[in-house]
Write an enzyme that holds these catalytic residues in place. Sequence first.
Site, mmCIF file in Angstrom:
data_model
loop_
_atom_site.group_PDB
_atom_site.id
_atom_site.type_symbol
_atom_site.label_atom_id
_atom_site.label_comp_id
_atom_site.label_asym_id
_atom_site.label_seq_id
_atom_site.Cartn_x
_atom_site.Cartn_y
_atom_site.Cartn_z
ATOM 1 C CG PHE A 163 2.989 6.863 0.536
ATOM 2 C CD1 PHE A 163 3.880 6.157 -0.233
ATOM 3 C CD2 PHE A 163 3.447 7.507 1.674
ATOM 4 C CE1 PHE A 163 5.208 6.068 0.123
ATOM 5 C CE2 PHE A 163 4.779 7.415 2.043
ATOM 6 C CZ PHE A 163 5.657 6.699 1.271
ATOM 7 C CD1 TRP A 167 -3.030 1.390 0.800
ATOM 8 C CD2 TRP A 167 -1.482 2.453 1.994
ATOM 9 N NE1 TRP A 167 -3.518 2.643 1.093
ATOM 10 C CE2 TRP A 167 -2.582 3.322 1.826
ATOM 11 C CE3 TRP A 167 -0.381 2.917 2.718
ATOM 12 C CZ2 TRP A 167 -2.608 4.611 2.356
ATOM 13 C CZ3 TRP A 167 -0.404 4.195 3.238
ATOM 14 C CH2 TRP A 167 -1.512 5.028 3.061
ATOM 15 C CG HIS A 168 3.240 2.423 3.309
ATOM 16 N ND1 HIS A 168 2.539 1.447 3.989
ATOM 17 C CD2 HIS A 168 3.219 3.521 4.111
ATOM 18 C CE1 HIS A 168 2.131 1.932 5.142
ATOM 19 N NE2 HIS A 168 2.510 3.178 5.241
ATOM 20 N N GLY A 169 3.743 1.827 -1.355
ATOM 21 C CA GLY A 169 4.426 2.188 -2.588
ATOM 22 C C GLY A 169 4.711 1.001 -3.472
#
Length: 515
Positions: A515, A363-365
Amino acid sequence: MVFSSIPFLFFFLPACFMSYYAVPGIVQALQTKEGRKARTGFRAEILAAEHKRKKAGGFGAGKALEVTQRWRNGILLLFSLVFYAWGEPVYLLLMLFATLVDYCGGRLMTRFGTTPGRRKLFLACALGINLSMLAFFKYADFLIGTVNGLSGAAIRPLGLGLPVGISFFTFQTMSYSIDLYRGKVPVERSYPDYLTYVSMFPQLVAGPIVRYATVKEELHCRQIRAKEVQEGILRFMQGLFKKVLIANQIGALWEEIRLLEAGQASVATAWLGAVAFTLQLYFDFSAYSDMAIGMGWMLGFHFPENFNYPLFAVSVTDFWRRWHISLSTWFRDYIYIPLGGNRVNVGKHLRNMFVVWFLTGLWHGAAWNFVLWGLYYGVLLTLEKYVWGRALEALPKLAQHIYAAVIVVVGFVIFVFDDMGALGAYLKSMAGCAGNAWWGEEFLWYSGNYGAALAAGAVLAFPVYPWLKRRLAEKGGTVRLAACCVSFAGYVALFLAATAFLVNDTYNPFLYFRF
């Protein structure tokens, strides 16, 4: 548009709140004008107006409140769309599309979802479109690069820009659809109101992730209380100070240290850089949440808290109860618990942990270091659960704090380097395995140049300010009055200092915008 910028602070924000707070006066003026017209007209007009008001419910206090809420939502929606379109107007269409998908899916689910199968179909369509949109813009090039690396193919990356805040508003819209399917929230019948919920500029691009259930009542009926407006202003200012005076300054230190060649930085300097990035990320992200929550109070909304002094944690488990709370609870409620949580056998529980932390990292990258970072925490949480958790709890509190701090600092080194070679080199420098000295003069130089920001960050990362505030509140009237005067003067001085930094500084990113 960035919260900690001159255009936002001195133009956008005043214009928004002046318009927002002027609504009740305008509605009252219209109400007075209508009443005056009814009193001065012909008797037939008076009777007709009276009949019309009775038939429509009148333009009394209830009607005035309804009109006020509708106008305030309209003003908030207008400024929110301008805010999002400020940097990249083309992606405004993407956000409108995402909200329209979930709004229509909700209406269809309510209107035609007479059987569980139909409800699941409408939910699957809404989630499928949301996830496809997120995957296309955020992970397409990551997937292409992975395929090229594994197969030797030469597929050209798409080179798409990442829409600001797409991970945040996509999770918000999906939470609405899931909660509606579960029967936890009623369907929103007004698309403008639903769009207002998703696009509210305080939390649109970097959270906290606000669920529809949290604000559904306030979306249609909220009050602006003078005390909450005052507290909201102070909370916003606290976030501004944390961002400009601490996060930006410590971030400049990290940028200098990370540019040092492998082996050039001593072990102490490498650890100083890792601590600096940890403090930068915490103060940067928590500052945004503070400003978002403060503006929410000023608008009559109550957003969830997103941070609770995570660097004060005594374990990895405790850290994730305190860090990015809205995200961790989102994964808990929509992924972890539906998979069975920890109420399953050990094998399935390990599977659940792996899935959740793999997705948390991703999810963060769109890079392997984020996946590694997520799995790093998944493994550590599993070990705390099944291996050394009880032994950890038996240690003195100071040892627990040090244990958690070291793990968090190393974790954020994994988080920041998307180049695996650079990550390995930096971890070697921290471990003293890169041929570097344990101590160097550059450590004293960096510590001296950035000592004030580091000291402020080291103190304020722990719950010192709330403790001091409570102690002063317990004192007598004279002490409290003196504290209030000093506090007011301090806020003024810090605001002037922050403004001066913003005028002169070029380094002013919000790290979680990407993000």
